[in-house]
Design a protein around this motif. Structure first.
Motif, PDB file in Angstrom:
ATOM      1  N   THR A  83       0.809  -1.228   0.000  1.00  0.00           N
ATOM      2  CA  THR A  83       0.000   0.000   0.000  1.00  0.00           C
ATOM      3  C   THR A  83       0.839   1.273   0.000  1.00  0.00           C
ATOM      4  O   THR A  83       0.286   2.357  -0.166  1.00  0.00           O
ATOM      5  N   CYS A  84       2.148   1.170   0.160  1.00  0.00           N
ATOM      6  CA  CYS A  84       3.010   2.357   0.083  1.00  0.00           C
ATOM      7  C   CYS A  84       3.833   2.354  -1.210  1.00  0.00           C
ATOM      8  O   CYS A  84       4.862   3.010  -1.305  1.00  0.00           O
ATOM      9  N   HIS A  85       3.334   1.654  -2.218  1.00  0.00           N
ATOM     10  CA  HIS A  85       3.989   1.573  -3.523  1.00  0.00           C
ATOM     11  C   HIS A  85       4.124   2.956  -4.135  1.00  0.00           C
ATOM     12  O   HIS A  85       3.172   3.727  -4.187  1.00  0.00           O
ATOM     13  N   VAL A  86       5.334   3.310  -4.579  1.00  0.00           N
ATOM     14  CA  VAL A  86       5.595   4.575  -5.268  1.00  0.00           C
ATOM     15  C   VAL A  86       6.440   4.296  -6.509  1.00  0.00           C
ATOM     16  O   VAL A  86       7.068   3.250  -6.624  1.00  0.00           O
ATOM     17  N   ILE A  87       6.442   5.262  -7.412  1.00  0.00           N
ATOM     18  CA  ILE A  87       7.251   5.169  -8.627  1.00  0.00           C
ATOM     19  C   ILE A  87       8.275   6.294  -8.572  1.00  0.00           C
ATOM     20  O   ILE A  87       7.922   7.458  -8.400  1.00  0.00           O
ATOM     21  N   LEU A  88       9.543   5.921  -8.679  1.00  0.00           N
ATOM     22  CA  LEU A  88      10.651   6.869  -8.539  1.00  0.00           C
ATOM     23  C   LEU A  88      11.241   7.240  -9.891  1.00  0.00           C
ATOM     24  O   LEU A  88      11.116   6.481 -10.864  1.00  0.00           O
ATOM     25  N   PRO A  89      11.943   8.367  -9.970  1.00  0.00           N
ATOM     26  CA  PRO A  89      12.681   8.694 -11.192  1.00  0.00           C
ATOM     27  C   PRO A  89      13.781   7.650 -11.429  1.00  0.00           C
ATOM     28  O   PRO A  89      14.340   7.101 -10.468  1.00  0.00           O
TER      29      PRO A  89
END
Length: 140
Positions: free
Chosen positions: A80-86
């Motif tokens: 649930t804390c999935h993020v997409i980074l540069p």
């Protein structure tokens, strides 16, 4: 916060602060009072946030009222804390552990640069980065 000129005492106390994470303690040199600016992109809308060096992306999101859930309390038991980074930030990080990869398999809208926000600690080099918060299932 200044009460009867007590700001200096509060600052001295925060330098002694040690933050527990997964039963461990992070030395204060790794969790400094220094801050950086990052931008969270929620549903395409940018939100500039101030974050402390050494805290996780999840902690920074919560401190800035960004909707990033973190249901398992950073125990690598959810995505649930999935993020997409540069790409350049992703490439600078250590490889995700097997447990993190397993949790990312359960996440929606996974990209090559996806990570769990609870597992990525902010550094000075991440100043100004954009963090994409994917839409949740109920937002679709």
């Amino acid at each position: 916060l200044i009460i009867n000129g007590k700001m200096a005492a509060i600052r001295r106390w925060t330098w002694r602060l040690r933050r527990p994470v997964l039963g461990l303690t992070i030395p204060r040199r790794l969790f400094s009072g220094d801050t950086i600016k990052v931008t969270f992109l929620e549903e395409g809308e940018p939100f500039e946030a101030t974050a402390r060096i050494g805290q996780s992306i999840l902690e920074a999101a919560h401190d800035n009222e960004v909707e990033l859930e973190g249901a398992c309390d950073a125990q690598l038991a959810c995505s649930t804390c999935h993020v997409i980074l540069p790409q350049e930030v992703y490439d600078s990080l250590e490889e995700p552990c097997e447990e993190e990869l397993d949790m990312l398999d359960l996440a929606m809208d996974v990209h090559d640069t996806s990570r769990l926000g609870c597992q990525v600690k902010l550094t000075k080099e991440m100043e100004g980065m954009e963090i994409v918060v994917p839409q949740s299932l109920d937002a679709r």
